[in-house]
Structures are given as structure tokens and as C-alpha cells.
Scaffold this motif. Structure first.
Motif, short mmCIF file in Angstrom:
data_model
loop_
_atom_site.label_atom_id
_atom_site.label_comp_id
_atom_site.label_asym_id
_atom_site.label_seq_id
_atom_site.Cartn_x
_atom_site.Cartn_y
_atom_site.Cartn_z
N ILE A 135 1.02 -1.38 -0.20
CA ILE A 135 -0.01 -0.20 -0.01
C ILE A 135 1.30 1.47 -0.33
O ILE A 135 0.78 2.08 -1.20
N ARG A 136 1.67 1.31 0.76
CA ARG A 136 2.83 2.54 1.09
C ARG A 136 3.25 2.42 -0.69
O ARG A 136 3.84 3.72 -0.94
N ARG A 137 3.40 1.90 -1.51
CA ARG A 137 4.84 1.62 -2.90
C ARG A 137 3.56 2.55 -3.50
O ARG A 137 3.96 3.06 -4.61
N MET A 138 2.25 1.91 -2.87
CA MET A 138 1.36 2.17 -4.27
C MET A 138 1.14 3.20 -4.20
O MET A 138 0.37 4.51 -5.04
N LYS A 139 1.21 4.07 -2.81
CA LYS A 139 0.84 5.52 -2.65
C LYS A 139 1.62 6.64 -2.95
O LYS A 139 1.27 7.11 -3.46
N ALA A 140 3.32 5.96 -3.18
CA ALA A 140 3.73 6.83 -3.68
C ALA A 140 3.39 6.80 -5.26
O ALA A 140 4.44 8.35 -5.51
N LEU A 141 2.42 6.15 -5.64
CA LEU A 141 2.74 6.08 -7.37
C LEU A 141 1.62 7.28 -7.63
O LEU A 141 1.00 7.57 -7.65
N GLY A 142 1.27 7.80 -6.25
CA GLY A 142 -0.27 8.52 -6.57
C GLY A 142 -1.54 7.92 -6.59
O GLY A 142 -2.80 8.25 -7.22
#
Length: 122
Positions: A50-57
Motif C-alpha cells: 500500500i505504501r508503495r502504491m501511495k508513492a505513485l499517487g
């Protein structure tokens, strides 16, 4: 692990973790007899995704949809469902690459601006 350690390992605040649980991005956690949340390594892996998806907006809605696809791909779904999930995730891979390229360009421009500031302050 308790929420404090989980927050530390994910780099997210306890408040964010509770919010993600409330909206269903991570499953409800187990609880100790005292009512404290207990997270598993599986929860950690999901939260780091989830944190990595958030970084991509990605929005929380998009994250939820992507997590469902990953669950289908990795779970006991039918072959047809897995293939459909795989196809959607391939499209997401392309979208994620495009988002990353956009972010890389923004970082490049930020670096250029930092260079301008350094030059003008010299």
C-alpha cells in the motif's frame, strides 16, 4: 507485532494504519486480551505494498481494487479469475511505469531548481 512496531516498520503513523483498517485496505487485525491490535507479517507485506502504491499517487479506492486483484492472483481463485486479474495487473504495471516516469521528471526538475538556488546563492 503491536501498532507501534508496525508503524515503525512501515514508516506510517498509527493514525494512518487505523484509517486503512477502517476503510478495508488491510483486514481487521487480531487483538490481544487487552484489546491491543496485533499485526502479522502478512499484514506488514500488504501495508508495504500500500505504501508503495501511495508513492505513485494511487487513490485509496484504486489501492483497494489493486489489492483485490493481487489477492485473486495469489489466492484460491479459479483459473479464469486469475487470468483476468493478471491481465488487469499487466495494465496496472504499464500505468505504474508511466506514473514513475512522471515522478522521475518532477525530481529532475526539482534538482534543476536546487541547482539554480545554489548558483544564485554562491
Amino acid at each position: 507485532m503491536h501498532i507501534g512496531e508496525f508503524a515503525e516498520r512501515t514508516g506510517l503513523s498509527s493514525r494512518t494504519l487505523r484509517h486503512y483498517e477502517e476503510i478495508g485496505l488491510i483486514p481487521p487485525t487480531g487483538r490481544t486480551e487487552g484489546g491491543f491490535r496485533v499485526y502479522t507479517e502478512s499484514d506488514l507485506r500488504r501495508m508495504l505494498t500500500i505504501r508503495r502504491m501511495k508513492a505513485l499517487g494511487y487513490s485509496t479506492t484504486e489501492m483497494g481494487e489493486l489489492l483485490e486483484l493481487l489477492d485473486v492472483l495469489e489466492g484460491p481463485a479459479s483459473r479464469d479469475d486469475k487470468e483476468a486479474a493478471r491481465a488487469q495487473l499487466h495494465a496496472t504495471l504499464e500505468d505504474s511505469r508511466a506514473r514513475r516516469e512522471k515522478l522521475a521528471l518532477q525530481v529532475e526538475r526539482a534538482d534543476e531548481f536546487l541547482g539554480i538556488l545554489r548558483d544564485r546563492l554562491s
